[in-house]
Design a protein around this motif. Structure first.
Motif, PDB file in Angstrom:
ATOM      1  N   LYS A  62      -5.496  -4.530  -6.218  1.00  0.00           N
ATOM      2  CA  LYS A  62      -4.108  -4.312  -6.249  1.00  0.00           C
ATOM      3  C   LYS A  62      -3.832  -5.292  -7.414  1.00  0.00           C
ATOM      4  O   LYS A  62      -3.080  -5.058  -8.057  1.00  0.00           O
TER       5      LYS A  62
ATOM      6  N   GLU B 159       4.744   4.729 -13.823  1.00  0.00           N
ATOM      7  CA  GLU B 159       4.359   5.344 -12.556  1.00  0.00           C
ATOM      8  C   GLU B 159       4.094   4.221 -11.544  1.00  0.00           C
ATOM      9  O   GLU B 159       4.482   4.363 -10.519  1.00  0.00           O
TER      10      GLU B 159
ATOM     11  N   LEU C  31       7.623   3.468 -10.162  1.00  0.00           N
ATOM     12  CA  LEU C  31       8.135   3.977  -9.323  1.00  0.00           C
ATOM     13  C   LEU C  31       7.355   3.750  -7.835  1.00  0.00           C
ATOM     14  O   LEU C  31       7.714   4.583  -6.897  1.00  0.00           O
ATOM     15  N   LYS C  32       6.217   3.157  -7.894  1.00  0.00           N
ATOM     16  CA  LYS C  32       5.558   2.880  -6.420  1.00  0.00           C
ATOM     17  C   LYS C  32       5.478   1.330  -5.878  1.00  0.00           C
ATOM     18  O   LYS C  32       5.798   0.470  -6.697  1.00  0.00           O
ATOM     19  N   ASN C  33       5.494   1.145  -4.693  1.00  0.00           N
ATOM     20  CA  ASN C  33       5.346   0.000  -4.228  1.00  0.00           C
ATOM     21  C   ASN C  33       4.170  -0.004  -3.487  1.00  0.00           C
ATOM     22  O   ASN C  33       3.608   0.606  -2.474  1.00  0.00           O
ATOM     23  N   LEU C  34       3.185  -0.851  -4.244  1.00  0.00           N
ATOM     24  CA  LEU C  34       1.787  -1.137  -3.785  1.00  0.00           C
ATOM     25  C   LEU C  34       1.642  -1.753  -2.300  1.00  0.00           C
ATOM     26  O   LEU C  34       0.508  -1.748  -1.838  1.00  0.00           O
TER      27      LEU C  34
ATOM     28  N   VAL D  84       2.986  -0.510   0.264  1.00  0.00           N
ATOM     29  CA  VAL D  84       3.290   0.561   0.999  1.00  0.00           C
ATOM     30  C   VAL D  84       1.862   1.342   0.802  1.00  0.00           C
ATOM     31  O   VAL D  84       1.231   1.601  -0.175  1.00  0.00           O
TER      32      VAL D  84
ATOM     33  N   GLU E  48       0.743   4.416   1.711  1.00  0.00           N
ATOM     34  CA  GLU E  48       0.593   5.582   1.019  1.00  0.00           C
ATOM     35  C   GLU E  48       1.083   5.590  -0.755  1.00  0.00           C
ATOM     36  O   GLU E  48       0.378   6.500  -1.281  1.00  0.00           O
ATOM     37  N   ASP E  49       1.933   4.628  -0.801  1.00  0.00           N
ATOM     38  CA  ASP E  49       2.310   4.554  -2.586  1.00  0.00           C
ATOM     39  C   ASP E  49       0.859   4.003  -3.201  1.00  0.00           C
ATOM     40  O   ASP E  49       0.640   4.562  -4.326  1.00  0.00           O
TER      41      ASP E  49
ATOM     42  N   LYS F 220      -1.638   6.934  -3.643  1.00  0.00           N
ATOM     43  CA  LYS F 220      -1.131   7.809  -4.644  1.00  0.00           C
ATOM     44  C   LYS F 220      -1.570   7.197  -6.056  1.00  0.00           C
ATOM     45  O   LYS F 220      -2.021   7.853  -7.056  1.00  0.00           O
ATOM     46  N   TYR F 221      -1.148   5.905  -6.275  1.00  0.00           N
ATOM     47  CA  TYR F 221      -1.282   5.481  -7.606  1.00  0.00           C
ATOM     48  C   TYR F 221      -2.815   5.167  -8.007  1.00  0.00           C
ATOM     49  O   TYR F 221      -3.001   5.366  -8.848  1.00  0.00           O
TER      50      TYR F 221
END
Length: 362
Positions: free
Chosen positions: A91, A101, A104-107, A109, A111-112, A115-116
């Motif tokens: 992380k 990208e 748009l993501k909250n690391l 979380v 699921e985010d 996906k990242y």
């Protein structure tokens, strides 16, 4: 002012401006990403094929497609991401970098974060070569190699674990069956021993043969004496001591014969030889069945050991992860042209729809 804004939005200039913004973003703002690639395969440890040759490896890995497909899913899973986070703090490698990208993501979380991570790796199985290609991109060449190295180490553990698990389960079942068969055989042998000790007999069948031979000899002796008595009776008085002695001997032999026959069969005693033969026959049949079951279980166990050794597999690294000298992403020209094309397409559809609406108004 409002008309100028509407005129600007409905003109192709907006497309040019947005494309220029994307060009500036990809060329000067976006963080560069570097790619590290590894190529791996799986082969059985039971083969003696020379791994220095690429062709035999390709043949072996093609037969391990199922293992590589499992591995592909494992690499894309949250379990792998959790290991990467624990071992190398992946992380921290992503945080603070400029990536739309990532924006748009909250690391934090789960699921985010997953996906990242999945958007930063690419795992492809090649049906022709039977090999798995793993491409990792990160914001520094060292990080991309570090992630790839950790994935390869965990992939090796994964292949070892699944192959050993299958082998252990197969061996465990065969061993359990062998132990059951051995226990049944020991139980049957104990029952034979108890029977022999309780009845003071090794084999009632042989004892019966001996008893029959004794009875047969006594019967022959009785016949001989009766013949002798008949001969003496032809010229001697029945009260003579000689005649009386033979009669006494015949009676004694008949008593002995009845006694010997009573050991073989009788309605009064259950532990006679015919009963013991039946019991002994059941016990020997049970012992024979247990011996055959043990032989089958032992043979199955040995075959399972052989099959288990064939199922043991290992990871083969065809190409190790590399440190890239130049960034692979972003591809400024390709990305800008792609955005220009997409925006132009959307603009064309918008203008076409707008012209249809104006025609209907007229």
């Amino acid at each position: 002012m409002k008309k100028k804004i509407i005129k600007f939005i409905t003109s192709f200039k907006i497309i040019i401006v947005l494309s220029l913004i994307s060009l500036i973003y990809f060329a000067f703002i976006a963080s560069s990403r570097y790619e590290s690639t590894a190529i791996i395969g799986v082969k059985s440890t039971s083969t003696t094929t020379d791994t220095s040759s690429l062709i035999p490896i390709i043949g072996l890995t093609s037969s391990s497609k199922e293992d590589l497909m499992y591995l592909k899913e494992y690499i894309n899973s949250y379990d792998m991401l959790a290991i990467l986070q624990k071992d190398i703090n992946i992380k921290a490698m992503y945080e603070g970098k400029i990536d739309y990208e990532l924006f748009l993501k909250n690391l934090d979380v789960k699921e985010d974060f997953l996906k990242y991570y999945q958007s930063r790796i690419k795992v492809v199985y090649d049906d022709i070569t039977g090999l798995l290609s793993i491409k990792i991109n990160a914001f520094s060449p060292e990080d991309s190699k570090k992630i790839a190295d950790t994935i390869l180490k965990e992939s090796e553990n994964f292949i070892n674990e699944i192959s050993h698990k299958i082998a252990r389960e197969q061996m465990s079942f065969a061993k359990e069956e062998l132990e059951k068969a051995s226990l049944e055989l020991s139980k049957a042998q104990d029952e034979i021993t108890v029977f022999q000790n309780n009845n003071a007999l090794i084999d009632p069948t042989n004892q019966t043969k001996t008893q029959l031979e004794i009875a047969s000899k006594i019967e022959n002796k009785i016949i001989e004496k009766e013949v002798e008595l008949s001969s003496l009776s032809s010229y001697l008085n029945s009260n003579t001591p000689q005649i009386q002695a033979i009669k006494s001997e015949i009676n004694s032999l008949k008593y002995q014969l009845d006694n010997e026959k009573s050991k073989l069969t009788s309605k009064e005693h259950k532990n006679k030889l015919n009963t013991l033969i039946f019991e002994f026959s059941n016990l020997t049949f049970k012992l024979k069945f247990a011996e055959d079951a043990y032989k089958i279980a032992l043979n199955s166990y040995q075959n399972s050991k052989l099959e288990a050794s064939k199922k043991l597999k290992q990871l083969i690294i065809i190409s190790k992860p590399n440190i890239s000298d130049i960034p692979t992403y972003p591809n400024t020209i390709y990305n800008t042209l792609s955005i220009l094309f997409i925006l132009s397409l959307i603009f064309g559809i918008f203008k076409f729809s707008l012209s249809i609406l104006e025609e209907h108004k007229c």
